[in-house]
Structure formats: structure tokens, C-alpha cells
Design an enzyme around this catalytic site. Sequence first.
Site, mmCIF file in Angstrom:
data_model
loop_
_atom_site.group_PDB
_atom_site.id
_atom_site.type_symbol
_atom_site.label_atom_id
_atom_site.label_comp_id
_atom_site.label_asym_id
_atom_site.label_seq_id
_atom_site.Cartn_x
_atom_site.Cartn_y
_atom_site.Cartn_z
ATOM 1 N N ASP A 42 0.419 -1.065 0.003
ATOM 2 C CA ASP A 42 -0.047 0.027 -0.304
ATOM 3 C C ASP A 42 0.631 1.032 0.346
ATOM 4 O O ASP A 42 0.648 2.281 0.297
ATOM 5 C CB ASP A 42 -1.256 0.455 1.026
ATOM 6 C CG ASP A 42 -0.290 0.258 2.864
ATOM 7 O OD1 ASP A 42 1.424 -0.449 2.748
ATOM 8 O OD2 ASP A 42 -1.146 -0.388 3.087
ATOM 9 N N SER A 43 2.491 1.654 -0.052
ATOM 10 C CA SER A 43 3.438 1.947 0.257
ATOM 11 C C SER A 43 3.048 2.125 -1.665
ATOM 12 O O SER A 43 2.991 3.660 -2.327
ATOM 13 C CB SER A 43 5.090 2.079 0.499
ATOM 14 O OG SER A 43 4.818 0.660 -0.899
ATOM 15 N N ASP A 85 -1.496 -6.106 -0.329
ATOM 16 C CA ASP A 85 -1.999 -5.530 0.695
ATOM 17 C C ASP A 85 -3.113 -5.062 1.329
ATOM 18 O O ASP A 85 -4.108 -4.595 0.197
ATOM 19 C CB ASP A 85 -0.494 -3.855 0.335
ATOM 20 C CG ASP A 85 -0.001 -4.445 1.689
ATOM 21 O OD1 ASP A 85 0.190 -5.055 2.777
ATOM 22 O OD2 ASP A 85 0.867 -3.064 1.958
ATOM 23 N N LYS A 114 -1.220 -9.366 2.705
ATOM 24 C CA LYS A 114 -0.766 -8.842 3.591
ATOM 25 C C LYS A 114 -1.515 -8.410 4.410
ATOM 26 O O LYS A 114 -2.295 -7.543 4.053
ATOM 27 C CB LYS A 114 0.046 -8.665 2.882
ATOM 28 C CG LYS A 114 1.339 -8.044 4.619
ATOM 29 C CD LYS A 114 2.913 -7.306 4.639
ATOM 30 C CE LYS A 114 2.780 -6.205 3.377
ATOM 31 N NZ LYS A 114 2.229 -5.144 4.605
ATOM 32 N N GLU A 116 -1.621 -5.888 7.958
ATOM 33 C CA GLU A 116 -1.006 -5.188 9.212
ATOM 34 C C GLU A 116 -1.173 -5.728 10.724
ATOM 35 O O GLU A 116 -2.868 -5.238 11.048
ATOM 36 C CB GLU A 116 -0.801 -3.697 9.342
ATOM 37 C CG GLU A 116 0.068 -3.019 8.149
ATOM 38 C CD GLU A 116 0.382 -1.844 8.068
ATOM 39 O OE1 GLU A 116 -0.097 -1.121 8.999
ATOM 40 O OE2 GLU A 116 0.981 -1.685 7.028
ATOM 41 N N GLU A 183 9.152 -4.805 10.648
ATOM 42 C CA GLU A 183 9.588 -3.846 9.757
ATOM 43 C C GLU A 183 10.107 -2.360 11.154
ATOM 44 O O GLU A 183 9.092 -2.248 12.209
ATOM 45 C CB GLU A 183 8.376 -2.858 8.770
ATOM 46 C CG GLU A 183 8.821 -1.626 8.521
ATOM 47 C CD GLU A 183 7.608 -1.076 7.494
ATOM 48 O OE1 GLU A 183 7.055 -1.448 7.468
ATOM 49 O OE2 GLU A 183 8.368 0.167 7.000
HETATM 50 O O1 KIV Z 1 3.844 -1.343 1.617
HETATM 51 C C1 KIV Z 1 5.038 -1.766 1.623
HETATM 52 O O2 KIV Z 1 5.812 -1.537 0.148
HETATM 53 C C2 KIV Z 1 5.312 -2.380 2.575
HETATM 54 C C3 KIV Z 1 6.482 -2.576 2.953
HETATM 55 C C4 KIV Z 1 7.585 -2.135 2.249
HETATM 56 C C5 KIV Z 1 7.136 -4.001 3.560
HETATM 57 O O3 KIV Z 1 4.058 -2.994 3.249
#
Ligand code: KIV
Length: 270
Positions: A42-43, A85, A114, A116, A183
Site C-alpha cells: 500500500d506504499s 496489501d 498481507k 498489518e 519492519e
Molecule cells: O507497503 C509496502 O511497500 C510495505 C513494505 C515496505 C513492507 O508494506
Amino acid sequence: MKSVLEFRARKGQAPISMISAHTHWEARLVAESPVDCVLVGDSVVTVIDGEPTTFAATPEIMARHVAAVARGLGDFASRKLVVGDFPFLVARQGRAAAVEVAALLLRAGAHAVKIEGVDGHEDIIAHLVQSGVPVMGHLGLTPQTVHALGGYKVQGRDPSSAAELLRQARALEAAGVFGLVLECVPAPLAREISAKLAVPTIGIGAGEGCDGQVLVMTDLLGLSPGPAPRFVRRFAEAGQAAREALAAFHAAVAAREFPSARESYGGAKE
Ligand code: KIV
């Protein structure tokens, strides 16, 4: 690496390399590389849209970027493992919402999702796993809870928060995750958690004791603007190469040197 089974089997064997990538062109490059697997993080909203946090990510945005990455990685059978994510707060909206978003991401081409954190939504994680959706955990500095954490800070520095992280990692394993991202966690703690879990850990700012490492593609290519966090290694200076290319383009246009006859149509000899 094409499946979560292969991912799990790497524990105690060779380290796992994972890239957080968001676009079709990045995926094309990863497809041609030996990198093991891809996270569509989600970055994406910080990297692509310039958002200050990951809160702006929605299920639709994530599905669109999972699809772009999946297309770049090739057909499903030969595709590297893709993890999509779960965006901000989706895991807190109940089972039905979580199942819907998991379906959206898997239909878009992800093999796994994924999520969190763990406390308060371990049942959602377990439900997805029991429904056949592989889930990767994410502990330590979890950007979706940045305000509760008081900023982007290293987590688990003191004994009680370190013990708390180990407890959460065990809770994730009990819920059935096939691996987890750690992280911004002190290296000795990440090493300890990695040694105590049966599933692989993937570190980012968590030292070399994890079972694998992940970096955001634009960070490792040297494309991200501004100072990078301490844990980022720039494996290339693509940003500098791009700046030089833009200056050269501008100079060539200004000098009427671009385009040349060969780069134009309509001449005598094409
Ligand atoms: O959103 C992302 O890119 C991440 C990674 C940095 C682990 O969660």
C-alpha cells in the site's frame, strides 16, 4: 518462487528476496530478475501519488496495481508469488468486508494478502486462512497505525515492547500466516523472533537475522526523492541517470539537434 508452499519451505534454507513494486514496468523488470517474490504494497499511494501516509490506499487502488503487476509478471502459471496489501482499516471491518477485499485482490492476480497487526483481528486472519486465502503478517512499524505509534519509529526497543512483539508474532503464527514482515525492529529482536517462528520472516529495517528481506523498488533503484531511511540501500542511481537524461533531452531540443533525420518521417530514405 511461485507459491506460499515454496515460500514456507525456504525457512532455514536460502534467504528470500522480496520487492515491493506497484507498476507494470517494475514487474517486467522483476520478472526478468532472480528476485523471489513481489509485494504490491500500500506504499503505492506514497510512491506513485505522493501521499504522506498509506491511508489513501483503497481496495480498488490495490486491485488495480495488483493487476498491473500481475500482467507484468506474466501468465498465472509462471508468475512469481504476488502478495497484495490489505489497505487501511479493511481488516477491522468484519469478516464479510475482509473476504470481499481478499477476493478482489486474488481475482486481480495476487496469490496471497498481507495484513498489518494482529490484536483485535486475529479471527479475521484465521478466517481468511481457513477460507484458503494465504495471509502474510506485518509487525513492528506498521504504517497504517503510524499515529498510534507516534510517528515512523523503530519498534520493540525496550524489553516490554520487545516481549509484546514476540507475543504478537506467535499470535500471527497461531492464526495461520505463512510468513510475516518485520519492519523497523532492532536486529537482535528480529533475529530472536525469526528463530522462534516456524514461518519465514521478511525484514525491512530489521537486520540480517530475518529469513528474507524486502525493499521498495523505487528506493533500491535510487529513484525515490529526498533522503532515504537508514535501512535503504540504493543498489543503483537510476534517479541520477534520469536527471541526466532529462537535461540531455532538453539540451538536444534547445539545440534543434533532436530529432535527427533518422528519428523523423517523410525523408527520401525511410
Ligand atoms: O507497503 C509496502 O511497500 C510495505 C513494505 C515496505 C513492507 O508494506
